[in-house]
Design a protein around this motif. Structure first.
Motif, mmCIF file in Angstrom:
data_model
loop_
_atom_site.group_PDB
_atom_site.id
_atom_site.type_symbol
_atom_site.label_atom_id
_atom_site.label_comp_id
_atom_site.label_asym_id
_atom_site.label_seq_id
_atom_site.Cartn_x
_atom_site.Cartn_y
_atom_site.Cartn_z
ATOM 1 N N LEU A 173 0.806 -1.225 0.000
ATOM 2 C CA LEU A 173 0.000 0.000 0.000
ATOM 3 C C LEU A 173 0.836 1.270 0.000
ATOM 4 N N GLY B 161 -0.662 4.947 -0.418
ATOM 5 C CA GLY B 161 -1.869 4.853 -1.234
ATOM 6 C C GLY B 161 -1.835 5.639 -2.523
ATOM 7 N N ASN C 56 -3.752 4.693 -5.711
ATOM 8 C CA ASN C 56 -5.204 4.818 -5.779
ATOM 9 C C ASN C 56 -5.602 5.916 -6.755
ATOM 10 N N ILE D 233 -1.265 0.818 6.881
ATOM 11 C CA ILE D 233 -2.659 1.128 6.530
ATOM 12 C C ILE D 233 -3.136 2.335 7.333
ATOM 13 N N ALA E 15 -1.503 5.580 6.047
ATOM 14 C CA ALA E 15 -2.069 5.969 4.744
ATOM 15 C C ALA E 15 -3.462 6.583 4.907
ATOM 16 N N LYS E 16 -4.241 6.049 5.815
ATOM 17 C CA LYS E 16 -5.603 6.562 6.022
ATOM 18 C C LYS E 16 -5.640 7.855 6.833
ATOM 19 N N LEU F 270 -6.227 7.720 -0.466
ATOM 20 C CA LEU F 270 -7.264 6.692 -0.356
ATOM 21 C C LEU F 270 -8.658 7.303 -0.308
ATOM 22 N N SER F 271 -8.806 8.428 0.368
ATOM 23 C CA SER F 271 -10.130 9.042 0.482
ATOM 24 C C SER F 271 -10.468 9.966 -0.679
ATOM 25 N N GLY G 279 -9.809 7.307 -6.510
ATOM 26 C CA GLY G 279 -10.412 5.985 -6.647
ATOM 27 C C GLY G 279 -11.331 5.938 -7.834
ATOM 28 N N ASP H 60 -15.737 1.850 -3.173
ATOM 29 C CA ASP H 60 -14.686 1.994 -2.174
ATOM 30 C C ASP H 60 -13.434 1.235 -2.597
ATOM 31 N N THR H 61 -12.300 1.784 -2.240
ATOM 32 C CA THR H 61 -11.029 1.112 -2.464
ATOM 33 C C THR H 61 -10.926 -0.030 -1.468
ATOM 34 N N ILE I 289 -8.957 -2.628 0.727
ATOM 35 C CA ILE I 289 -7.649 -2.854 1.340
ATOM 36 C C ILE I 289 -7.738 -4.155 2.114
#
Length: 119
Positions: A40, A43, A46, A65, A68-69, A75-76, A79, A83-84, A86
């Motif tokens: 990941l 991200g 994405n 993870i 990245a979030k 990620l947000s 895309g 939803d992506t 993971i």
């Protein structure tokens, strides 16, 4: 990974994931609909997803993870459709579980420090 903070540039592909690098060459020649990324990072990949593309990630480290979030918006803010996905786990083992799925493109970007695993 890194993300530019300037408005309008925050979703540009950065570092070695840029339009003039290998991923840019692949996407210029081929438009995949279903992509799996093993590793990941933050991200960034994405943001290669456009409408109609489904992108999934496998990441072994839950801390990666979380970073990245919480600290990046790839990620947000990017895309394709929906939803992506993971998946947390070892890429080799998780891909075995997905043996009935097919992917148009598989990107493998897993390493620790400057060492790229032989597998």
């Amino acid at each position: 990974g890194m993300q530019l903070q300037e408005d309008g540039m925050d979703y540009l592909l950065t570092s070695y994931y840029n339009d003039e690098g290998p991923i840019g060459d692949v996407l210029a020649a081929y438009v995949p609909r279903k992509v799996m990324v093993i590793g990941l990072g933050v991200g960034t990949l994405n943001c290669i997803a456009d409408p109609g593309m489904e992108i999934s990630f496998i990441e072994i480290d839950p801390a990666v993870i979380d970073v990245a979030k919480r600290h990046f918006t790839f990620l947000s803010g990017c895309g394709g459709d929906g939803d992506t996905r993971i998946i947390e786990g070892d890429g080799r083992l998780e891909m075995l579980k997905l043996k009935d799925e097919t992917f148009d493109l598989i990107v493998i970007d897993v390493f620790s420090s400057n060492y790229i695993p032989s597998h």
